[in-house]
Design an enzyme around this catalytic site. Structure first.
Site, PDB file in Angstrom:
ATOM      1  N   SER A 137       6.714  -5.997  -0.264  1.00  0.00           N
ATOM      2  CA  SER A 137       6.140  -4.816  -0.904  1.00  0.00           C
ATOM      3  C   SER A 137       7.018  -3.595  -0.703  1.00  0.00           C
ATOM      4  O   SER A 137       7.670  -3.447   0.338  1.00  0.00           O
ATOM      5  CB  SER A 137       4.753  -4.537  -0.324  1.00  0.00           C
ATOM      6  N   TYR A 150      -1.956  -5.060   5.534  1.00  0.00           N
ATOM      7  CA  TYR A 150      -1.133  -5.582   4.435  1.00  0.00           C
ATOM      8  C   TYR A 150       0.326  -5.185   4.658  1.00  0.00           C
ATOM      9  O   TYR A 150       1.229  -6.020   4.588  1.00  0.00           O
ATOM     10  CB  TYR A 150      -1.641  -5.032   3.105  1.00  0.00           C
TER      11      TYR A 150
END
Length: 273
Positions: A137, A150
Site C-alpha cells: 500500500s 492494515y
C-alpha cells in the site's frame, strides 16, 4: 520470460485481483486464480476454459498454501508471475482491536503473503526465473489513525520483501513491492473487519470521515495494464507506487518526514552510533 506466461494470483475473485486476472487472460496468458471463494470466477473460466484454473485457498493456512502452489505449478507446467494480492482491512483504533482481530488480520495480510512467497520460491528457482509482485500500500510508509493494523501488515511485508528480493535475485527471481493507491476494490465494505467503536474516539472518527469523503477511488481495471507492463520489464524496480495521485501524495509525505528528521537533527546527533 516466455511469450505465454503463467500467473498465480491470490485474492483473484474481486477487486484488484480480479482485474489482474482478467487483464492477464486478455493478454493471452494463463492464470491460476486463487481465492477463498472461487465461485465468482466461474464466468471467467467458461470464457477461458484452457487458460484459467480456479483453486480455493485460505492463505493463512500454511500447509494448504504449499499444497495449492504445487497443484498450481502442475496445472500449466510451472509458474512465471506470482501476485501476492490477498488481503483485508481491519478498521478501528488500536485500543479497540481485540487480540483475535489483530491476529486474524495479520494471518492473512502478512503471514499469508509470506507463506505464498515461501511456497513459490522453490518452483521459480527451479526454472531459473520468475516474478514475485508483492501488493502492499501507498500508506505502508507510516501509520494512519483507524487503519493502523492494515498499515502495519503492509509495512512488515514491505520490509520482508526487500530482504527477499536480495536473497532470490541470484536465482533469476525478481521481486517488486507494488505500493497501491486507493482503488474501488470493496476493501472498505466486503473486505473489512470493524472493531467495536469506543465513544472516546467519536470526534476523531468524524474528522477522518470528512477528510476521506465518499470517493471510492478509480476502478481497479486502470491498474491492471501497469501491472502487466511491470511483469514484462527485464529489470523491474524493487518498489513501485501505482497511481498518479498516490505518487504525489507519497512524495509529499517523504518530504515532510525528511523535514521532521532535519528539525531534530541536533538531538539525534547527541548520541554516538
Amino acid at each position: 520470460m516466455p511469450d505465454t506466461r503463467t500467473w498465480f494470483i491470490t485474492g483473484a475473485s474481486r477487486g484488484l485481483g480480479r482485474a489482474f486476472t482478467e487483464a492477464a487472460l486478455s493478454a493471452g496468458d494463463r492464470v491460476v486464480a486463487i481465492a477463498r471463494d472461487v465461485g465468482p470466477l466461474v464466468e471467467l473460466e467458461e470464457k477461458y476454459p484452457d487458460a484459467l484454473r480456479r483453486l480455493s485457498l485460505d492463505v493463512s493456512d500454511r500447509r494448504a498454501v504449499f499444497e495449492t502452489v504445487d497443484r498450481a505449478a502442475e496445472a500449466f507446467g510451472g509458474l512465471d508471475v506470482v501476485v501476492n494480492n490477498a488481503g483485508g482491512l481491519l478498521y478501528g483504533m488500536v485500543e479497540e482491536a481485540t487480540e483475535q482481530q489483530i491476529r486474524d488480520h495479520l494471518d492473512v495480510n502478512f503471514f499469508g503473503a509470506v507463506w505464498v512467497a515461501q511456497a513459490v520460491i522453490p518452483h521459480l528457482r527451479a526454472r531459473g526465473s520468475g516474478r514475485l509482485l508483492q501488493i502492499t500500500s501507498m500508506g505502508s510508509g507510516g501509520g494512519m489513525a483507524s487503519v493502523g493494523f492494515y498499515g502495519a501488515g503492509k509495512a512488515a511485508l514491505d520490509s520482508v520483501s526487500e530482504a527477499l528480493a536480495m536473497e532470490v535475485e541470484q536465482f533469476g527471481i525478481k521481486v517488486t513491492i507494488v505500493q497501491m493507491g486507493g482503488y474501488a476494490t470493496g476493501l472498505f465494505t466486503s473486505g473489512t473487519t470493524a472493531t467495536t467503536p469506543d465513544p472516546a474516539y467519536e470526534e476523531l472518527r468524524t474528522r477522518l470521515a470528512e477528510m476521506w469523503g465518499d470517493d471510492a477511488g478509480p476502478d481497479p481495471s486502470g491498474a491492471a495494464p501497469v501491472l502487466l507492463e511491470l511483469a514484462a520489464l527485464p529489470d523491474p524496480p524493487r518498489r513501485l507506487i501505482l497511481g498518479d495521485r498516490s505518487f504525489d501524495i507519497v512524495l509529499e509525505l517523504d518530504r515532510a518526514r525528511a523535514e521532521q528528521y532535519r528539525a531534530w537533527e541536533s538531538l539525534s546527533r547527541l548520541a554516538p552510533g
